[in-house]
Scaffold this active site. Structure first.
Site, PDB file in Angstrom:
ATOM      1  N   LYS A 204       1.506   2.457  -4.911  1.00  0.00           N
ATOM      2  CA  LYS A 204       2.079   2.130  -6.242  1.00  0.00           C
ATOM      3  C   LYS A 204       1.184   2.549  -7.228  1.00  0.00           C
ATOM      4  O   LYS A 204       1.773   2.785  -8.518  1.00  0.00           O
ATOM      5  CB  LYS A 204       2.215   0.579  -6.195  1.00  0.00           C
ATOM      6  CG  LYS A 204       3.516  -0.156  -5.801  1.00  0.00           C
ATOM      7  CD  LYS A 204       3.382  -1.702  -6.074  1.00  0.00           C
ATOM      8  CE  LYS A 204       3.545  -2.406  -4.686  1.00  0.00           C
ATOM      9  NZ  LYS A 204       2.642  -2.928  -3.864  1.00  0.00           N
TER      10      LYS A 204
ATOM     11  N   GLY B 253      -4.295  -4.601  -4.005  1.00  0.00           N
ATOM     12  CA  GLY B 253      -5.189  -3.746  -4.828  1.00  0.00           C
ATOM     13  C   GLY B 253      -4.461  -2.510  -5.188  1.00  0.00           C
ATOM     14  O   GLY B 253      -3.781  -1.788  -4.385  1.00  0.00           O
ATOM     15  N   HIS B 254      -4.855  -2.349  -6.355  1.00  0.00           N
ATOM     16  CA  HIS B 254      -4.381  -0.970  -6.990  1.00  0.00           C
ATOM     17  C   HIS B 254      -5.289  -0.126  -7.436  1.00  0.00           C
ATOM     18  O   HIS B 254      -6.117  -0.674  -8.074  1.00  0.00           O
ATOM     19  CB  HIS B 254      -3.262  -1.182  -8.161  1.00  0.00           C
ATOM     20  CG  HIS B 254      -1.965  -2.073  -7.718  1.00  0.00           C
ATOM     21  ND1 HIS B 254      -1.221  -2.794  -8.913  1.00  0.00           N
ATOM     22  CD2 HIS B 254      -1.661  -2.391  -6.910  1.00  0.00           C
ATOM     23  CE1 HIS B 254      -0.181  -3.221  -8.205  1.00  0.00           C
ATOM     24  NE2 HIS B 254      -0.525  -3.149  -6.779  1.00  0.00           N
TER      25      HIS B 254
ATOM     26  N   GLN C 160       2.190  -6.426  -3.269  1.00  0.00           N
ATOM     27  CA  GLN C 160       2.517  -6.462  -1.722  1.00  0.00           C
ATOM     28  C   GLN C 160       3.837  -5.849  -1.696  1.00  0.00           C
ATOM     29  O   GLN C 160       4.081  -4.960  -2.355  1.00  0.00           O
ATOM     30  CB  GLN C 160       2.737  -7.942  -1.205  1.00  0.00           C
ATOM     31  CG  GLN C 160       1.186  -8.542  -1.186  1.00  0.00           C
ATOM     32  CD  GLN C 160       0.693  -9.287  -2.351  1.00  0.00           C
ATOM     33  OE1 GLN C 160       1.503 -10.053  -3.266  1.00  0.00           O
ATOM     34  NE2 GLN C 160      -0.547  -8.885  -2.694  1.00  0.00           N
TER      35      GLN C 160
ATOM     36  N   ASP D 112       0.780  -1.240  -0.170  1.00  0.00           N
ATOM     37  CA  ASP D 112      -0.059   0.085  -0.053  1.00  0.00           C
ATOM     38  C   ASP D 112       1.064   1.243   0.029  1.00  0.00           C
ATOM     39  O   ASP D 112       0.520   2.325   0.550  1.00  0.00           O
ATOM     40  CB  ASP D 112      -1.003  -0.068   1.257  1.00  0.00           C
ATOM     41  CG  ASP D 112      -1.604  -1.323   1.286  1.00  0.00           C
ATOM     42  OD1 ASP D 112      -2.229  -1.733   0.385  1.00  0.00           O
ATOM     43  OD2 ASP D 112      -1.542  -1.999   2.365  1.00  0.00           O
TER      44      ASP D 112
HETATM   45  P1  IMP Z   1      -2.323 -13.267   2.103  1.00  0.00           P
HETATM   46  O1  IMP Z   1      -1.575 -12.538   1.163  1.00  0.00           O
HETATM   47  O2  IMP Z   1      -3.792 -12.991   1.955  1.00  0.00           O
HETATM   48  O3  IMP Z   1      -2.090 -14.309   2.494  1.00  0.00           O
HETATM   49  O4  IMP Z   1      -2.052 -12.429   3.513  1.00  0.00           O
HETATM   50  C1  IMP Z   1      -0.789 -12.141   4.251  1.00  0.00           C
HETATM   51  C2  IMP Z   1      -0.584 -10.991   4.750  1.00  0.00           C
HETATM   52  O5  IMP Z   1      -0.165  -9.949   3.654  1.00  0.00           O
HETATM   53  C3  IMP Z   1      -1.670 -10.220   5.431  1.00  0.00           C
HETATM   54  O6  IMP Z   1      -1.098  -9.535   6.477  1.00  0.00           O
HETATM   55  C4  IMP Z   1      -2.119  -9.262   4.201  1.00  0.00           C
HETATM   56  O7  IMP Z   1      -2.867  -8.275   5.169  1.00  0.00           O
HETATM   57  C5  IMP Z   1      -0.995  -8.923   3.659  1.00  0.00           C
HETATM   58  N1  IMP Z   1      -0.967  -8.581   2.295  1.00  0.00           N
HETATM   59  C6  IMP Z   1      -1.691  -9.225   1.460  1.00  0.00           C
HETATM   60  N2  IMP Z   1      -1.819  -8.560   0.088  1.00  0.00           N
HETATM   61  C7  IMP Z   1      -1.483  -7.121   0.377  1.00  0.00           C
HETATM   62  C8  IMP Z   1      -1.284  -5.876  -0.181  1.00  0.00           C
HETATM   63  O8  IMP Z   1      -1.721  -5.868  -1.281  1.00  0.00           O
HETATM   64  N3  IMP Z   1      -1.079  -4.774   0.808  1.00  0.00           N
HETATM   65  C9  IMP Z   1      -0.873  -4.632   1.915  1.00  0.00           C
HETATM   66  N4  IMP Z   1      -0.815  -6.003   2.416  1.00  0.00           N
HETATM   67  C10 IMP Z   1      -1.198  -7.230   1.877  1.00  0.00           C
END
Ligand code: IMP
Length: 429
Positions: free
Chosen positions: A16, A40-41, A223, A13
């Site tokens: 990007k 999420g973009h 991420q 976040d």
């Molecule tokens: P997962 O990717 O759904 O398995 O989540 C694992 C961790 O990554 C959690 O803490 C989520 O909140 C974090 N996470 C996954 N995708 C994003 C993203 O696009 N932005 C920020 N945090 C993310």
């Protein structure tokens, strides 16, 4: 001609969307290489707001989008997102979107397992997006994943479903969650096949030709480095490698195909989900950053945890992520603060560290060591050159560069695309 990879340097976040959109407008091809619809973009183009999770951002600019083999694809989520952006006027078809035939699929049982496990973890939950990302990557590594190419082979699908269900239904039963029926899943996949297969191809070949033809390729990370499954704050991470090196393995382009790695970091720091966050603020100052920075998750809607810029962590991300230049975003959120702190190390059980140790207990005990810098009262919002910035803001950026051992090559001063100070064009070799 250079190809560029963009990755987050904190916990995601970092803003990007805007940077990737600007780069995408200058690229010929945009490639996603890891993650899934957990990302999420948000892109604001021509007065329209596009919220993308799985589709490469370049599609919004009419560029060819590629979803690489390193991505885990939920076909329902993909088709829903395609429909959503088509309704907004974008053309998405096999001529604008290509999907790696060897990319693994996320099935409904992955989301079910993700959520059932998080529920069972109680206080120790990771805070996943619940979208099945972790279980899908587990199946890939365990060699039982159903991949895009399998949709063309009904017998393979049937065999693989037997193996998958043996594994997943056993787990789901143990967790007290509903199990899945083979017939239902098989019918679902067979119905999805004609919708997904027209997009499928060996994307490595297309990337190889594009590279030979001198096309500009942008690798769009999702991420961020501190959520990397190896280098992040494990186990509070996502299940893929988010470092720039993954652009290669996750797309099928050799490592020499990426010429410049741009990291993205906010001028402060946020995190969603659980896990260590040494410079986190639990007071009014943190709430203020969250409000001014509109820190609510695009995918989850959850309020993000906020804190000071942690230079120790970003330095680490620069090293392990391969970051050659940093795009610093949301500097304007710091406007009006009397003083600004930057994390420059940690004190852990009486010892001083200039990196975050890997141990869970050490990470939980890490007390940040702060350096306090003078704030500025002027607005930096919309600044387009260094001369537009107050001296204290320039000093802040310069100090960050020193601490992270990398140059700030791009500075974003508002969500508007033109409000950017560009120091180095990442596409120029
Ligand atoms: P997962 O990717 O759904 O398995 O989540 C694992 C961790 O990554 C959690 O803490 C989520 O909140 C974090 N996470 C996954 N995708 C994003 C993203 O696009 N932005 C920020 N945090 C993310």
């Amino acid at each position: 001609m250079a190809n560029v990879a963009v990755i987050g340097a904190q916990w995601g976040d970092e803003g990007k969307g805007k940077v990737v959109d600007w780069l995408a407008s200058r690229a010929d091809i945009v490639v996603r290489f890891q993650g899934g619809h957990n990302a999420g973009h948000t892109l604001v183009v021509g007065g329209q707001t596009y919220k993308l999770s799985l589709l490469p951002s370049g599609l919004v600019r009419g560029k060819l989008g590629i979803i690489g083999n390193g991505v885990v694809i939920d076909p329902d989520a993909l088709l829903a997102e395609i429909e959503k952006v088509r309704a907004q006027g974008l053309s998405v078809g096999p001529e604008t979107l290509r999907i790696a035939e060897n990319a693994p699929l996320i099935l409904p049982l992955h989301g079910a397992l993700d959520r059932a496990r998080e529920g069972a973890r109680g206080d120790r939950k990771i805070g996943t997006t619940g979208r099945g990302i972790g279980p899908a990557y587990e199946d890939k590594v365990a060699r039982r994943a159903i991949r895009v190419c399998d949709l063309a082979e009904p017998e393979t699908l049937s065999d693989k479903l037997d193996e998958l269900l043996l594994h997943h239904n056993t787990l789901l039963r143990g967790l007290g969650a509903p199990t899945f029926e083979k017939r239902e899943l098989l019918d679902k996949l067979l119905a999805l096949a004609p919708k997904i297969l027209p997009f499928a191809e060996p994307v490595w070949e297309r990337l190889d030709s594009a590279r030979k033809a001198g096309k500009r390729i942008l690798f769009e990370g999702a991420q961020a480095v501190m959520l990397d499954v190896d280098h992040g704050t494990y186990p509070f991470v996502t299940s893929s490698n988010t470092v720039a090196a993954t652009a290669s393995a996750g797309s099928g382009m050799g490592i020499s195909g990426v010429n410049f790695v741009l990291g993205i970091a906010k001028a402060y720091c946020t995190r969603v989900g659980s896990g260590p966050f040494p410079t986190e603020l639990h007071d009014e100052v943190g709430l203020g950053l969250g409000d001014r920075g509109h820190e609510f998750g695009t995918v989850t809607g959850r309020r993000r945890r906020c804190g000071w810029f942690d230079a120790t962590l970003v330095r680490q991300a620069v090293k392990v992520g391969g970051i050659q230049g940093l795009a610093l975003t949301k500097l304007d959120v710091l406007d009006g603060m009397k003083e600004i702190k930057v994390g420059v190390g940690y004190r852990i059980h009486g010892e001083t560290f200039r990196r975050l140790p890997a141990g869970l207990r050490a990470q939980a005990a890490a007390e940040p060591i702060f350096e306090t810098l003078e704030g500025w009262s002027e607005s930096t919002r919309g600044a387009k050159s260094w001369a537009d910035l107050p001296a204290a803001a320039v000093k802040y950026v310069r100090r960050i560069e020193e601490l992270i051992e990398a140059p700030v090559t791009l500075l974003s001063t508002s969500p508007e695309r033109d409000d950017t100070i560009l120091v180095r064009d990442p596409f120029e070799d």
